[in-house]
Design a protein around this motif. Structure first.
Motif, PDB file in Angstrom:
ATOM      1  N   THR A  33      -5.132  22.540 -46.149  1.00 56.53           N
ATOM      2  CA  THR A  33      -5.446  21.749 -44.964  1.00 56.53           C
ATOM      3  C   THR A  33      -4.170  21.498 -44.163  1.00 56.53           C
ATOM      4  O   THR A  33      -3.066  21.550 -44.703  1.00 56.53           O
ATOM      5  CB  THR A  33      -6.105  20.408 -45.333  1.00 56.53           C
ATOM      6  OG1 THR A  33      -5.230  19.686 -46.186  1.00 56.53           O
ATOM      7  CG2 THR A  33      -7.445  20.617 -46.011  1.00 56.53           C
ATOM      8  N   GLY A  71      -0.464  21.079 -45.643  1.00 55.59           N
ATOM      9  CA  GLY A  71      -0.721  20.741 -47.037  1.00 55.59           C
ATOM     10  C   GLY A  71      -0.296  21.858 -47.982  1.00 55.59           C
ATOM     11  O   GLY A  71       0.238  22.891 -47.560  1.00 55.59           O
ATOM     12  N   GLU A  72      -0.540  21.648 -49.259  1.00 54.52           N
ATOM     13  CA  GLU A  72      -0.260  22.642 -50.294  1.00 54.52           C
ATOM     14  C   GLU A  72      -1.532  23.438 -50.578  1.00 54.52           C
ATOM     15  O   GLU A  72      -2.636  22.901 -50.489  1.00 54.52           O
ATOM     16  CB  GLU A  72       0.207  21.956 -51.586  1.00 54.52           C
ATOM     17  CG  GLU A  72       1.549  21.268 -51.464  1.00 54.52           C
ATOM     18  CD  GLU A  72       2.693  22.226 -51.157  1.00 54.52           C
ATOM     19  OE1 GLU A  72       2.654  23.370 -51.648  1.00 54.52           O
ATOM     20  OE2 GLU A  72       3.610  21.825 -50.424  1.00 54.52           O
TER      21      GLU A  72
END
Length: 145
Positions: free
Chosen positions: A127, A134-135
């Motif tokens: 995301t 994000g990861e």
């Protein structure tokens, strides 16, 4: 490095400018796939490269005009046994398929053969917003018969 080698590198660079192309990503290679998603004041960009020739990891970034706000190489993942592996050094083969952006989520399928005896598919997603990336979160999936 000797002057002769530097001169040779300069001559080869002039003869083969295609090999030095910077696709605006800070890397001297052209992506095989680029996806982007406008986010108001920023744009999320996904770039995928030829894993065997150029670079095995996808690259994601947030950009505002020509300014890069954040960049991430998606190289680190977890194997079936939850041990970490790096696409740059721990795999004998990898392919990334089905990359797509829907809303604020990037999704893709990672096909991996590790250097040790293990091969698997992972469905991954990540995301992002106009302020952060994000990861990757990945789930192991069965290989098609």
């Amino acid at each position: 490095m000797s002057l002769g080698r530097l001169a040779l590198i300069g001559v080869l660079g002039a003869l083969f400018p295609c090999c030095q192309a910077d696709a605006g990503n800070g890397y001297d290679m052209e992506p095989t796939l680029t996806l982007s998603q406008p986010l108001g004041s920023a744009t999320f960009v996904y770039q995928q490269f030829d894993a065997e020739v150029d670079f095995p990891c996808p690259l994601v970034s947030l950009k505002a005009g020509t300014k890069v706000l954040a960049t991430k190489e998606l190289c680190l993942y977890k194997a079936r046994d939850h041990s970490p592996f790096d696409l740059r050094k721990d795999v004998s083969f990898n392919a990334i398929r089905d990359a797509a952006i829907v809303g604020h989520r990037l999704s893709y399928t990672l096909d991996v053969s590790l250097r040790r005896p293990d091969a698997f598919l992972q469905k991954c997603s990540l995301t992002f917003s106009d302020k952060a990336i994000g990861e990757p979160e990945c789930q192991l999936v069965d290989r098609p018969e």
